[in-house]
Design a protein around this motif. Sequence first.
Motif, PDB file in Angstrom:
ATOM      1  N   UNK A  86       0.837  -1.214   0.000  1.00 42.33           N
ATOM      2  CA  UNK A  86       0.000   0.000   0.000  1.00 42.33           C
ATOM      3  C   UNK A  86       0.866   1.255   0.000  1.00 42.33           C
ATOM      4  N   UNK A  87       1.932   1.240   0.791  1.00 41.54           N
ATOM      5  CA  UNK A  87       2.830   2.381   0.821  1.00 41.54           C
ATOM      6  C   UNK A  87       3.531   2.583  -0.515  1.00 41.54           C
ATOM      7  N   UNK A  88       3.896   1.466  -1.160  1.00 44.42           N
ATOM      8  CA  UNK A  88       4.560   1.555  -2.462  1.00 44.42           C
ATOM      9  C   UNK A  88       3.642   2.210  -3.488  1.00 44.42           C
ATOM     10  N   UNK A  89       2.363   1.846  -3.457  1.00 42.43           N
ATOM     11  CA  UNK A  89       1.414   2.393  -4.437  1.00 42.43           C
ATOM     12  C   UNK A  89       1.034   3.828  -4.109  1.00 42.43           C
ATOM     13  N   UNK A  90       0.528   4.054  -2.885  1.00 41.67           N
ATOM     14  CA  UNK A  90       0.093   5.396  -2.512  1.00 41.67           C
ATOM     15  C   UNK A  90       1.267   6.372  -2.485  1.00 41.67           C
ATOM     16  N   UNK A  91       2.351   5.963  -1.846  1.00 44.55           N
ATOM     17  CA  UNK A  91       3.515   6.829  -1.767  1.00 44.55           C
ATOM     18  C   UNK A  91       4.114   7.109  -3.137  1.00 44.55           C
ATOM     19  N   UNK A  92       4.140   6.079  -3.993  1.00 46.42           N
ATOM     20  CA  UNK A  92       4.663   6.265  -5.338  1.00 46.42           C
ATOM     21  C   UNK A  92       3.835   7.255  -6.135  1.00 46.42           C
ATOM     22  N   UNK A  93       2.518   7.133  -6.043  1.00 44.24           N
ATOM     23  CA  UNK A  93       1.636   8.070  -6.743  1.00 44.24           C
ATOM     24  C   UNK A  93       1.837   9.495  -6.234  1.00 44.24           C
ATOM     25  N   UNK A  94       1.928   9.645  -4.914  1.00 46.44           N
ATOM     26  CA  UNK A  94       2.136  10.968  -4.327  1.00 46.44           C
ATOM     27  C   UNK A  94       3.468  11.559  -4.778  1.00 46.44           C
ATOM     28  N   UNK A  95       4.498  10.739  -4.748  1.00 47.86           N
ATOM     29  CA  UNK A  95       5.818  11.248  -5.127  1.00 47.86           C
ATOM     30  C   UNK A  95       5.850  11.626  -6.607  1.00 47.86           C
ATOM     31  N   UNK A  96       5.304  10.763  -7.461  1.00 47.47           N
ATOM     32  CA  UNK A  96       5.312  11.042  -8.893  1.00 47.47           C
ATOM     33  C   UNK A  96       4.567  12.312  -9.230  1.00 47.47           C
ATOM     34  N   UNK A  97       3.387  12.495  -8.630  1.00 45.29           N
ATOM     35  CA  UNK A  97       2.617  13.713  -8.857  1.00 45.29           C
ATOM     36  C   UNK A  97       3.365  14.917  -8.297  1.00 45.29           C
ATOM     37  N   UNK A  98       3.914  14.745  -7.094  1.00 40.50           N
ATOM     38  CA  UNK A  98       4.596  15.849  -6.435  1.00 40.50           C
ATOM     39  C   UNK A  98       5.819  16.332  -7.185  1.00 40.50           C
ATOM     40  N   UNK A 334       6.778  -2.085  -8.137  1.00 44.20           N
ATOM     41  CA  UNK A 334       5.450  -1.557  -7.837  1.00 44.20           C
ATOM     42  C   UNK A 334       5.547  -0.061  -7.566  1.00 44.20           C
ATOM     43  N   UNK A 335       6.506   0.326  -6.720  1.00 47.72           N
ATOM     44  CA  UNK A 335       6.700   1.751  -6.425  1.00 47.72           C
ATOM     45  C   UNK A 335       7.117   2.509  -7.677  1.00 47.72           C
ATOM     46  N   UNK A 336       7.980   1.915  -8.488  1.00 50.30           N
ATOM     47  CA  UNK A 336       8.443   2.564  -9.706  1.00 50.30           C
ATOM     48  C   UNK A 336       7.288   2.825 -10.669  1.00 50.30           C
ATOM     49  N   UNK A 337       6.426   1.824 -10.845  1.00 48.87           N
ATOM     50  CA  UNK A 337       5.272   1.991 -11.733  1.00 48.87           C
ATOM     51  C   UNK A 337       4.336   3.072 -11.215  1.00 48.87           C
ATOM     52  N   UNK A 338       4.135   3.110  -9.893  1.00 49.26           N
ATOM     53  CA  UNK A 338       3.262   4.133  -9.302  1.00 49.26           C
ATOM     54  C   UNK A 338       3.857   5.524  -9.469  1.00 49.26           C
ATOM     55  N   UNK A 339       5.174   5.646  -9.319  1.00 49.40           N
ATOM     56  CA  UNK A 339       5.829   6.946  -9.490  1.00 49.40           C
ATOM     57  C   UNK A 339       5.680   7.434 -10.924  1.00 49.40           C
ATOM     58  N   UNK A 340       5.900   6.537 -11.877  1.00 45.12           N
ATOM     59  CA  UNK A 340       5.787   6.921 -13.292  1.00 45.12           C
ATOM     60  C   UNK A 340       4.358   7.348 -13.607  1.00 45.12           C
ATOM     61  N   UNK A 341       3.378   6.573 -13.155  1.00 48.39           N
ATOM     62  CA  UNK A 341       1.984   6.929 -13.429  1.00 48.39           C
ATOM     63  C   UNK A 341       1.621   8.242 -12.736  1.00 48.39           C
ATOM     64  N   UNK A 342       2.060   8.413 -11.488  1.00 51.41           N
ATOM     65  CA  UNK A 342       1.803   9.668 -10.781  1.00 51.41           C
ATOM     66  C   UNK A 342       2.419  10.849 -11.494  1.00 51.41           C
ATOM     67  N   UNK A 343       3.612  10.636 -12.077  1.00 57.17           N
ATOM     68  CA  UNK A 343       4.257  11.701 -12.833  1.00 57.17           C
ATOM     69  C   UNK A 343       3.478  12.072 -14.082  1.00 57.17           C
ATOM     70  N   UNK A 344       2.955  11.064 -14.781  1.00 60.50           N
ATOM     71  CA  UNK A 344       2.155  11.323 -15.979  1.00 60.50           C
ATOM     72  C   UNK A 344       0.889  12.080 -15.612  1.00 60.50           C
ATOM     73  N   UNK A 345       0.234  11.674 -14.525  1.00 57.24           N
ATOM     74  CA  UNK A 345      -0.969  12.371 -14.065  1.00 57.24           C
ATOM     75  C   UNK A 345      -0.641  13.827 -13.731  1.00 57.24           C
ATOM     76  N   UNK A 346       0.486  14.047 -13.069  1.00 58.50           N
ATOM     77  CA  UNK A 346       0.878  15.404 -12.723  1.00 58.50           C
ATOM     78  C   UNK A 346       1.088  16.273 -13.948  1.00 58.50           C
ATOM     79  N   UNK A 347       1.724  15.708 -14.956  1.00 59.54           N
ATOM     80  CA  UNK A 347       1.961  16.467 -16.184  1.00 59.54           C
ATOM     81  C   UNK A 347       0.654  16.771 -16.912  1.00 59.54           C
ATOM     82  N   UNK A 348      -0.249  15.808 -16.910  1.00 59.47           N
ATOM     83  CA  UNK A 348      -1.548  16.039 -17.532  1.00 59.47           C
ATOM     84  C   UNK A 348      -2.374  17.034 -16.713  1.00 59.47           C
ATOM     85  N   UNK A 349      -2.169  17.038 -15.401  1.00 56.83           N
ATOM     86  CA  UNK A 349      -2.881  17.999 -14.545  1.00 56.83           C
ATOM     87  C   UNK A 349      -2.481  19.430 -14.900  1.00 56.83           C
ATOM     88  N   UNK A 350      -1.207  19.635 -15.166  1.00 56.67           N
ATOM     89  CA  UNK A 350      -0.744  20.970 -15.549  1.00 56.67           C
ATOM     90  C   UNK A 350      -1.350  21.410 -16.880  1.00 56.67           C
TER      91      UNK A 350
END
Length: 366
Positions: A86-98, A334-350
């Motif tokens: 759970x930490x790998x997924x949630x934390x990865x998404x947060x970090x990637x977006x951040x 798992x964390x790596x995939x979440x970070x990459x996806x979070x990063x893509x979401x962040x870029x699309x958010x901008x």
Amino acid sequence: MSELPVTTIVGAGAFVAGTLFGWTAQKTNFCTMGAISDIVFMGDWRRFRAWMLAVAVALAGTQILHLTGTINIGKSIYLTPNFGWAGAILGGLMFGFGMTMGGGCGNKTLVRIGGGNLKSVVVFLVLGFFSYMTLRGLIALGRIQLEASNINLADLGFATQGLPDIVAKLTGLSAQTARVALTAVIGGGLAAWCFKDSEFRGSSHDVVGGLVIGLMVVAGWAVSGVLGADEFDPAPLSSFTFVAPIGGALQYLMSFTGATIDFGVAAVGGVIFGAFLAAKASGKFQWESFAGTDDMLRHLVGAALMGTGGVLALGCTVGQGITGMSTLALSAPIALAAIVFGGVVGMKYLEEGTLSGAVKAALGRG
């Protein structure tokens, strides 16, 4: 003359390795967030291949160190049987977006500080504050609650969450055979994928960046595992990661007498120093500040998300995306995939301006 303390020896080695890391990242423009951005906006995979080459080199070198008995990678924080999915997924998404809000990941923040970026100084301070608060402060309460969902793989008969141990248990292979096979398949496969692209092969700075960054992760394991292998006062086995160590660096700066320079803190200083040297040598050192209030708010939010998410995920784009991957830990991809996806979401958010629109766009539904 008395011998130097182990922490001093390890810290010196970490600073040297960090200096080479920072120099290389500055000179070759090695940037994990930039790698994702290049794909999203330009369809350019070269910097992403540089990242994956670093993973391949770090993985191969780290596993060789383990197989030869030079270090025992099982002592790293990544290979406990406590699987924090759970930490790998949630934390990865947060970090990637951040990192998209904060202008770069933890490593890029340090490199930009070395290049004169004052915005990154603010990101550094806020990221470190939130990482420490997630480790030991108010946010730690939420982290502990999240860790209640962790799976203890020891209850399922697995010694660690290392993929070699899991594969060996499921197939009947020896752990060493499984380790060699996984190293060859994953590391060799990544390297082959990188070099099959002619544009990447022709981009010498990307190739050099991937090779050197990967080797520095291996050097990190060697420094902490060999120089720190004192029978009476051993140093923790570690290599490059940039979230918790930034928090540790702030603690050290604020309480000099109550803190020590461990591998992570020394590496943080080394990366900044190496990036500074490279920026000055190439004439790229330049002071830069916030463009306005919105710019500052975006960086503050990004830094907070990175500091919190990086601790939850047990690492960042380097800490999990390269160092964690080098250990063949189950949580790392798992964390790596979440970070990459979070990063893509962040870029699309901008681009989109709304989180729902960004998620749809990242999923190809926009």
